[in-house]
Design an enzyme around this catalytic site. Structure first.
Site, PDB file in Angstrom:
ATOM      1  N   GLY A 110     -11.706  51.595 -17.630  1.00 25.30           N
ATOM      2  CA  GLY A 110     -12.376  51.832 -18.908  1.00 25.30           C
ATOM      3  C   GLY A 110     -13.173  50.664 -19.448  1.00 25.30           C
ATOM      4  O   GLY A 110     -13.898  50.794 -20.431  1.00 25.30           O
ATOM      5  N   ASP A 113     -10.807  45.458 -20.961  1.00 26.94           N
ATOM      6  CA  ASP A 113     -10.134  44.164 -20.871  1.00 26.94           C
ATOM      7  C   ASP A 113     -10.806  43.186 -21.839  1.00 26.94           C
ATOM      8  O   ASP A 113     -12.029  42.998 -21.797  1.00 26.94           O
ATOM      9  CB  ASP A 113     -10.208  43.621 -19.447  1.00 26.94           C
ATOM     10  CG  ASP A 113      -9.366  42.363 -19.261  1.00 26.94           C
ATOM     11  OD1 ASP A 113      -8.318  42.452 -18.607  1.00 26.94           O
ATOM     12  OD2 ASP A 113      -9.766  41.293 -19.796  1.00 26.94           O
ATOM     13  N   GLY A 182      -6.178  54.391 -16.759  1.00 25.64           N
ATOM     14  CA  GLY A 182      -5.644  53.636 -15.626  1.00 25.64           C
ATOM     15  C   GLY A 182      -5.127  52.273 -16.024  1.00 25.64           C
ATOM     16  O   GLY A 182      -3.965  51.935 -15.797  1.00 25.64           O
ATOM     17  N   GLY A 183      -5.979  51.468 -16.654  1.00 18.63           N
ATOM     18  CA  GLY A 183      -5.580  50.127 -17.049  1.00 18.63           C
ATOM     19  C   GLY A 183      -4.745  50.096 -18.305  1.00 18.63           C
ATOM     20  O   GLY A 183      -3.888  49.228 -18.475  1.00 18.63           O
ATOM     21  N   ASN A 476      -2.351  43.517 -23.203  1.00 20.13           N
ATOM     22  CA  ASN A 476      -3.583  44.302 -23.309  1.00 20.13           C
ATOM     23  C   ASN A 476      -4.570  43.713 -24.312  1.00 20.13           C
ATOM     24  O   ASN A 476      -5.694  44.205 -24.427  1.00 20.13           O
ATOM     25  CB  ASN A 476      -3.278  45.760 -23.666  1.00 20.13           C
ATOM     26  CG  ASN A 476      -3.049  46.616 -22.429  1.00 20.13           C
ATOM     27  OD1 ASN A 476      -3.107  46.129 -21.309  1.00 20.13           O
ATOM     28  ND2 ASN A 476      -2.791  47.898 -22.622  1.00 20.13           N
ATOM     29  N   TYR A 477      -4.139  42.676 -25.056  1.00 20.14           N
ATOM     30  CA  TYR A 477      -5.086  41.876 -25.834  1.00 20.14           C
ATOM     31  C   TYR A 477      -5.277  40.556 -25.080  1.00 20.14           C
ATOM     32  O   TYR A 477      -4.942  39.482 -25.569  1.00 20.14           O
ATOM     33  CB  TYR A 477      -4.567  41.606 -27.255  1.00 20.14           C
ATOM     34  CG  TYR A 477      -4.431  42.831 -28.124  1.00 20.14           C
ATOM     35  CD1 TYR A 477      -5.115  44.002 -27.843  1.00 20.14           C
ATOM     36  CD2 TYR A 477      -3.607  42.807 -29.255  1.00 20.14           C
ATOM     37  CE1 TYR A 477      -4.983  45.125 -28.653  1.00 20.14           C
ATOM     38  CE2 TYR A 477      -3.475  43.929 -30.073  1.00 20.14           C
ATOM     39  CZ  TYR A 477      -4.158  45.083 -29.762  1.00 20.14           C
ATOM     40  OH  TYR A 477      -4.031  46.199 -30.564  1.00 20.14           O
TER      41      TYR A 477
END
Length: 547
Positions: A110, A113, A182-183, A476-477
């Site tokens: 997506g 990142d 996915g991520g 995820n941050y």
């Protein structure tokens, strides 16, 4: 004439072969293309799914889902090639070929990142991007309360496909609808139903992944250790996620949303301090986050103030919500006219910030509503920040042009799941998580430095109010300020990686390293903050490692 005809025939043959798998070239893109054709059923022309920097579509494809414009400026290294596979076998071949050609592999689902590590690299060796955007099939099975979704689908698409089949089923994942599923799940995947059902990663029951040998594994064949690691251990360290099998949850046919803003002139400091006392203890059906920014004062033109906006989803009707709020948080002053009842899928659009009455079909577009130059950081808070501490935050926010803080409440189901159940360790005792953001709108290095320096100073100020030993952070941050693997040509230092690894994963980091060492001993899946292999792995490579 015969020789002219033979020349023409030869020329046509050259043209034909130059756009097929028989083409011969010493360039990395051509070698990669030939290798993909050899190791899969891919037989389309190069231009169908391969994009190089010297072709027109390259920037369009590179920029298509990239979220952080800071990672797209000319000085940032670009891939030698972007490959958009159309089948799982093409992804398998990409792993095999990247390994054979000694290329770094960056996998993008997506493009969210925060440091752009799914589409850029600051490590030494050349890299290619495998963009999974064409792998986005979703199969919802309401009878089994489950859904298989390919990694290239967005969470918005997943939500839509679930709601298409049932108005009383949902999935507890992200608030931003353009996140690649996915991520997203590899880092935990929190959302507005986390206090009721936990994280997205807590609600995954199977997966398909390609390991470092190019083999496709499901939960049974990968084993419980690897299945544990990929649900919260951060993306791209263990393999390429192809798809997830999600466990659906039951949602009411009617939910309620509200957004109530309070500025400093409305007693925002005292109200927020009370929120800190109740946010993690209030009814599990209520997710009440606080979005904090700087706005112009209504009573004094030209002056700025801090605004705290209570942006909420309640899994139930407005009547029950008002009763809960009057009992637990009357200081906010929530009224019936603040509340709007709607379906769960409509609440997804509301929380994501879409305009009122936007049709849910917009979710199928998978487009990001947030593209900026930005830098972000995160904290977890385990003790309420006193009013004096809040006032210090306000002072610093008012120094910045476009600051943003988002405080997400914990408690509920999040406190009932063990820290070691998945690699995501931020559970019992966390009152709320803070996301810090600073945004700017020009690709100017001086401007970027100014904003990044500001957010680092704010983060330093918050040290005494944040969790300690370690000071926790959300993977995820992504935040490269916490440290990075700098050498792409050797195994990263376990000690070096432990600094950020313990912040993201706490005691789970050591288990992640052990699993990484077993499933990827050559450290093929490496990037700036990948899980490292254990020291001395090189000496053990010739020996069989017991699983």
């Amino acid at each position: 004439m015969a020789s002219l005809n033979s020349i023409l025939v030869s020329f046509i043959l050259v043209l034909l072969f130059s756009s097929s798998c028989s083409a011969l070239s010493d360039t990395t893109p051509e070698k990669f293309y030939q290798c993909i054709c050899k190791n899969s059923d891919f037989s389309d022309p190069f231009t169908k799914a391969f994009f190089t920097p010297n072709t027109d579509p390259f920037n369009t494809v590179l920029n298509s889902t990239a979220q952080n414009l800071r990672c797209l400026i000319p000085s940032v290294p670009k891939p030698e090639l972007i490959f958009t596979p159309m089948a799982e076998s093409h992804v398998q071949a990409a792993v095999i070929c990247a390994k054979q050609l000694n290329l770094q592999l960056r996998v993008r689902s997506g493009g969210h990142d925060y440091e752009g590590l799914s589409y850029i690299s600051v490590m030494e060796s050349p890299f290619v991007i495998v963009d999974l955007s064409k792998l986005r099939e979703i199969d919802v099975n309401i009878e089994e309360n489950s859904a298989w979704t390919q990694a290239g689908a967005t969470v918005g698409e997943v939500y839509y496909r679930i709601s298409e089949k049932s108005k009383t089923h949902g999935f507890p994942a992200g608030l931003c609808t353009s996140l690649g599923i996915g991520g997203h799940i590899t880092g935990g995947a929190y959302g507005s139903m986390m206090r009721k059902f936990g994280l997205g990663a807590d609600n995954v029951i199977d997966a398909r992944i390609i390991n470092a040998n190019g083999t496709i594994l499901d939960r049974q064949s990968m084993g419980e250790d690897l299945f544990w690691a990929i649900r919260g251990g951060g993306g791209a360290s263990f393999g390429v996620i192809l798809s997830w099998k999600l466990k659906l949850v039951t949602v009411p046919s009617v939910v309620t949303v509200f957004t109530v803003p309070k500025t400093l002139e409305d007693d925002a400091t005292k109200i927020l301090y009370k929120w800190e006392q109740v946010a993690d203890k209030i009814d599990d059906d209520l997710f009440m986050r606080v979005v904090i920014n700087v706005v112009e004062r209504k009573d004094k033109k030209g002056e700025r103030t801090v605004q705290t906006a209570y942006n909420s989803l309640f899994l139930g009707t407005a009547d029950r919500l008002l009763q809960i709020m009057n009992e637990s948080f009357p200081e906010l002053g929530l009224t019936e006219k603040d509340c709007t009842e709607m379906s769960w899928i409509e609440s997804i659009l509301y929380i994501a910030g879409f305009p009122t009455k936007t049709p849910p079909e917009v979710l199928l577009q998978g487009k990001s509503t947030f593209k900026n130059y930005f830098k972000a950081k995160s904290d977890f808070v385990r003790e309420p920040i006193p009013e004096t501490g809040l006032e210090g935050i306000w002072k610093r926010l008012l120094e910045e042009n476009s600051p943003l803080m988002i405080w997400n409440p914990y408690g509920g189901m999040m406190a009932n799941i063990s820290e070691s159940e998945t690699p995501f360790p931020h559970r019992k005792g966390v009152i709320f998580k803070i996301q810090y953001l600073t945004l700017w709108n020009e690709p100017d290095q001086e401007l970027a430095t100014k904003h990044v320096d500001w957010i680092r100073r704010l983060y330093n100020y918050m040290t005494s109010y944040a969790s300690m030993f370690p000071r926790e952070a959300y993977v995820n941050y992504r935040d490269l300020d916490l440290g990075m693997n700098k050498n792409g040509n050797s195994n990263s230092s376990f000690v070096q990686a432990s600094v950020w690894g313990n912040k993201y994963f706490k005691n789970n980091f050591n288990r992640l390293v052990q699993i990484k060492t077993r499933v990827d001993p050559e450290n093929f899946f490496k990037f700036e903050q990948s899980i490292p292999t254990l020291p001395l792995t090189k000496k053990r490579r010739g020996k069989k490692i017991n699983h």
